[in-house]
Design a protein around this motif. Structure first.
Motif, PDB file in Angstrom:
ATOM      1  N   GLY A 143     -28.032  87.035 -13.665  1.00  0.00           N
ATOM      2  CA  GLY A 143     -29.644  87.104 -13.851  1.00  0.00           C
ATOM      3  C   GLY A 143     -29.250  85.574 -14.183  1.00  0.00           C
ATOM      4  N   MET A 144     -30.173  84.429 -13.561  1.00  0.00           N
ATOM      5  CA  MET A 144     -30.192  83.305 -13.796  1.00  0.00           C
ATOM      6  C   MET A 144     -30.813  82.638 -14.708  1.00  0.00           C
ATOM      7  SD  MET A 144     -29.132  80.155 -12.090  1.00  0.00           S
ATOM      8  CE  MET A 144     -29.045  80.835 -10.387  1.00  0.00           C
ATOM      9  N   MET A 145     -30.205  81.159 -15.268  1.00  0.00           N
ATOM     10  CA  MET A 145     -30.535  80.513 -16.564  1.00  0.00           C
ATOM     11  C   MET A 145     -32.092  79.994 -16.152  1.00  0.00           C
ATOM     12  SD  MET A 145     -27.202  78.784 -17.897  1.00  0.00           S
ATOM     13  CE  MET A 145     -27.880  78.102 -18.970  1.00  0.00           C
ATOM     14  N   SER A 146     -32.811  80.597 -17.213  1.00  0.00           N
ATOM     15  CA  SER A 146     -33.631  79.725 -17.327  1.00  0.00           C
ATOM     16  C   SER A 146     -33.571  78.069 -17.226  1.00  0.00           C
ATOM     17  CB  SER A 146     -34.650  79.774 -18.372  1.00  0.00           C
ATOM     18  OG  SER A 146     -34.238  78.751 -19.940  1.00  0.00           O
ATOM     19  N   GLY A 147     -35.006  77.531 -16.828  1.00  0.00           N
ATOM     20  CA  GLY A 147     -35.063  75.790 -16.446  1.00  0.00           C
ATOM     21  C   GLY A 147     -34.599  75.043 -17.867  1.00  0.00           C
ATOM     22  N   GLU A 148     -34.811  75.766 -18.916  1.00  0.00           N
ATOM     23  CA  GLU A 148     -34.922  74.808 -19.694  1.00  0.00           C
ATOM     24  C   GLU A 148     -33.697  74.950 -20.756  1.00  0.00           C
ATOM     25  OE1 GLU A 148     -37.524  75.476 -23.993  1.00  0.00           O
ATOM     26  OE2 GLU A 148     -37.244  76.966 -23.197  1.00  0.00           O
ATOM     27  N   SER A 149     -32.857  76.178 -20.315  1.00  0.00           N
ATOM     28  CA  SER A 149     -31.366  76.338 -20.810  1.00  0.00           C
ATOM     29  C   SER A 149     -30.717  75.935 -19.749  1.00  0.00           C
ATOM     30  CB  SER A 149     -31.487  77.674 -20.281  1.00  0.00           C
ATOM     31  OG  SER A 149     -31.455  78.645 -21.272  1.00  0.00           O
ATOM     32  N   ILE A 150     -30.635  75.434 -18.640  1.00  0.00           N
ATOM     33  CA  ILE A 150     -30.532  74.097 -17.435  1.00  0.00           C
ATOM     34  C   ILE A 150     -30.992  72.843 -18.088  1.00  0.00           C
ATOM     35  CG2 ILE A 150     -30.201  73.721 -15.256  1.00  0.00           C
ATOM     36  CD1 ILE A 150     -30.848  76.841 -14.127  1.00  0.00           C
ATOM     37  N   GLU A 151     -31.335  72.882 -18.386  1.00  0.00           N
ATOM     38  CA  GLU A 151     -32.355  71.459 -18.865  1.00  0.00           C
ATOM     39  C   GLU A 151     -31.415  71.433 -19.970  1.00  0.00           C
ATOM     40  OE1 GLU A 151     -35.928  70.669 -19.414  1.00  0.00           O
ATOM     41  OE2 GLU A 151     -36.281  71.189 -17.400  1.00  0.00           O
ATOM     42  N   HIS A 152     -31.235  72.303 -21.528  1.00  0.00           N
ATOM     43  CA  HIS A 152     -30.331  71.911 -22.154  1.00  0.00           C
ATOM     44  C   HIS A 152     -28.798  72.036 -22.834  1.00  0.00           C
ATOM     45  CE1 HIS A 152     -33.698  72.513 -24.917  1.00  0.00           C
ATOM     46  NE2 HIS A 152     -33.819  73.660 -24.824  1.00  0.00           N
ATOM     47  N   ALA A 153     -28.519  72.333 -21.353  1.00  0.00           N
ATOM     48  CA  ALA A 153     -26.719  72.492 -20.963  1.00  0.00           C
ATOM     49  C   ALA A 153     -27.059  71.097 -20.182  1.00  0.00           C
ATOM     50  CB  ALA A 153     -27.207  73.489 -19.805  1.00  0.00           C
ATOM     51  N   LEU A 154     -27.469  70.685 -19.182  1.00  0.00           N
ATOM     52  CA  LEU A 154     -27.175  69.203 -18.531  1.00  0.00           C
ATOM     53  C   LEU A 154     -27.705  68.000 -20.384  1.00  0.00           C
ATOM     54  CD1 LEU A 154     -29.430  69.394 -15.686  1.00  0.00           C
ATOM     55  CD2 LEU A 154     -26.865  69.513 -15.967  1.00  0.00           C
ATOM     56  N   THR A 155     -27.980  68.113 -21.067  1.00  0.00           N
ATOM     57  CA  THR A 155     -27.849  67.276 -22.306  1.00  0.00           C
ATOM     58  C   THR A 155     -26.899  67.570 -22.773  1.00  0.00           C
ATOM     59  OG1 THR A 155     -30.399  67.240 -22.559  1.00  0.00           O
ATOM     60  CG2 THR A 155     -29.150  66.905 -24.118  1.00  0.00           C
ATOM     61  N   LEU A 156     -26.943  68.588 -22.900  1.00  0.00           N
ATOM     62  CA  LEU A 156     -25.423  68.876 -23.785  1.00  0.00           C
ATOM     63  C   LEU A 156     -23.960  68.420 -23.111  1.00  0.00           C
ATOM     64  CD1 LEU A 156     -25.522  72.398 -25.492  1.00  0.00           C
ATOM     65  CD2 LEU A 156     -25.467  70.113 -26.264  1.00  0.00           C
ATOM     66  N   CYS A 157     -24.056  68.422 -21.470  1.00  0.00           N
ATOM     67  CA  CYS A 157     -23.252  68.190 -21.093  1.00  0.00           C
ATOM     68  C   CYS A 157     -22.875  66.469 -21.452  1.00  0.00           C
ATOM     69  CB  CYS A 157     -23.080  67.841 -19.480  1.00  0.00           C
ATOM     70  SG  CYS A 157     -23.166  69.961 -19.056  1.00  0.00           S
ATOM     71  N   ASP A 158     -24.078  65.606 -21.384  1.00  0.00           N
ATOM     72  CA  ASP A 158     -24.008  63.655 -21.495  1.00  0.00           C
ATOM     73  C   ASP A 158     -23.025  63.466 -22.363  1.00  0.00           C
ATOM     74  OD1 ASP A 158     -25.487  63.597 -18.381  1.00  0.00           O
ATOM     75  OD2 ASP A 158     -27.288  63.851 -20.006  1.00  0.00           O
ATOM     76  N   ALA A 159     -23.824  64.950 -23.858  1.00  0.00           N
ATOM     77  CA  ALA A 159     -23.361  64.856 -24.869  1.00  0.00           C
ATOM     78  C   ALA A 159     -21.882  65.418 -25.186  1.00  0.00           C
ATOM     79  CB  ALA A 159     -24.099  64.854 -26.055  1.00  0.00           C
ATOM     80  N   LEU A 160     -21.434  65.348 -24.207  1.00  0.00           N
ATOM     81  CA  LEU A 160     -20.022  66.381 -24.261  1.00  0.00           C
ATOM     82  C   LEU A 160     -19.006  65.155 -23.983  1.00  0.00           C
ATOM     83  CD1 LEU A 160     -17.622  67.950 -24.762  1.00  0.00           C
ATOM     84  CD2 LEU A 160     -18.449  69.226 -23.322  1.00  0.00           C
ATOM     85  N   THR A 161     -19.485  64.293 -22.456  1.00  0.00           N
ATOM     86  CA  THR A 161     -18.871  63.703 -21.701  1.00  0.00           C
ATOM     87  C   THR A 161     -18.548  62.223 -22.370  1.00  0.00           C
ATOM     88  OG1 THR A 161     -19.837  64.576 -19.915  1.00  0.00           O
ATOM     89  CG2 THR A 161     -18.747  62.067 -19.369  1.00  0.00           C
ATOM     90  N   ASP A 162     -19.825  61.749 -23.302  1.00  0.00           N
ATOM     91  CA  ASP A 162     -19.515  60.483 -23.783  1.00  0.00           C
ATOM     92  C   ASP A 162     -18.284  60.968 -24.950  1.00  0.00           C
ATOM     93  OD1 ASP A 162     -20.450  58.029 -25.183  1.00  0.00           O
ATOM     94  OD2 ASP A 162     -21.042  59.773 -26.440  1.00  0.00           O
ATOM     95  N   PHE A 163     -18.317  62.196 -25.693  1.00  0.00           N
ATOM     96  CA  PHE A 163     -17.830  62.369 -27.016  1.00  0.00           C
ATOM     97  C   PHE A 163     -15.967  62.296 -26.333  1.00  0.00           C
ATOM     98  CE2 PHE A 163     -14.832  66.291 -28.989  1.00  0.00           C
ATOM     99  CZ  PHE A 163     -14.273  65.444 -29.890  1.00  0.00           C
ATOM    100  N   LEU A 164     -15.503  63.084 -25.124  1.00  0.00           N
ATOM    101  CA  LEU A 164     -14.146  62.737 -24.349  1.00  0.00           C
ATOM    102  C   LEU A 164     -14.415  61.821 -24.576  1.00  0.00           C
ATOM    103  CD1 LEU A 164     -14.808  66.303 -21.868  1.00  0.00           C
ATOM    104  CD2 LEU A 164     -14.004  66.239 -24.181  1.00  0.00           C
TER     105      LEU A 164
END
Length: 242
Positions: A133-154
């Motif tokens: 099953g595919m992730m919802s559009g909202e979940s994908i947006e949240h994942a991208l938000t976390l990616c931005d924060a994680l990239t900055d952290f790393l």
């Protein structure tokens, strides 16, 4: 509720205190995204697993590392989202080795997001589900938000790049933020290169081939090499005394 949880997770990363979240952040992020597991890998030549929520997430990343293919690697190297809603219906030619092997982990869906800053490719954040099953559009947006924060952290943490010849022993970590999860792989690669008189990339390929041929995890094979129980030869005929 989910949006609030994501904001809290981003805030923890922004604070940058590793001890506050190392054991929980990945698991909480997976739950917030509706996933069964989550892992992050840095792209430092070869992908290096640094963060995972539970065992299957780590095994999923190690599988792709062994085979040299899969959604995580594609997302990290191309800097693009790679979403596979059902691994059983994905074109076989896309990842000929990965697709049949990943089902043995009980994984049915894989979602990989790049960690990047502009043109700088840092790695990938990869989640999985045991159901298709595919992730919802909202979940994908949240994942991208976390990616931005994680990239900055790393980028702020400046985690060390692995060195195949590093003699220091760093054991594989448990769930949470870990450093050099594949330390034994890098050490074994250096040992094989010296024993066989071959370049490091060729030694790593030899180690990967042994893991694939025997159906063992690459970290397990590397540990056997370091203990002296397994000595690989140039003609792919290992001597295993373990």
């Amino acid at each position: 509720m989910v949006e609030s949880t994501v904001k809290d997770l981003v805030a923890v990363l922004a604070q940058g205190r590793e001890a506050d979240f190392a054991a929980q952040w990945a698991g909480e992020a997976a739950a917030a995204l509706g996933l069964d597991g989550l892992a992050a890998s840095l792209l430092v030549g070869e992908p290096e697993l640094i963060w995972f929520s539970e065992e299957v997430s780590a095994r999923l990343e190690d599988l792709q590392f062994t085979l040299g293919e899969g959604p995580s690697l594609e997302a990290a190297r191309a800097g693009a989202i790679c979403l596979v809603a059902d691994v059983r219906s994905a074109p076989a030619a896309r990842w000929a080795g990965f697709l049949p092997a990943v089902t043995q982990l009980g994984v049915r869906a894989v979602f990989a997001f790049p960690l990047r800053l502009g043109s700088l490719k840092v790695g990938a954040l990869t989640g999985h589900r045991h159901r298709p099953g595919m992730m919802s559009g909202e979940s994908i947006e949240h994942a991208l938000t976390l990616c931005d924060a994680l990239t900055d952290f790393l980028l702020r943490k400046r985690l060390p790049s692995p060195s195949p010849g590093d003699a220091a022993h760093t054991p594989p970590g448990t769930a949470g933020l870990v450093h050099l999860h594949r330390a034994e792989v890098h050490q074994a690669t250096g040992m094989i290169a010296v024993q066989l008189g071959i370049p490091l990339p060729a030694a790593l390929s030899r180690l990967r081939a042994e893991a694939f041929a025997t159906g063992r995890g690459i970290t397990e094979v590397a540990a056997s090499v370091l203990r002296g129980g397994l000595r690989l030869t140039a003609n792919n005929d290992p001597t295993d005394s373990a």
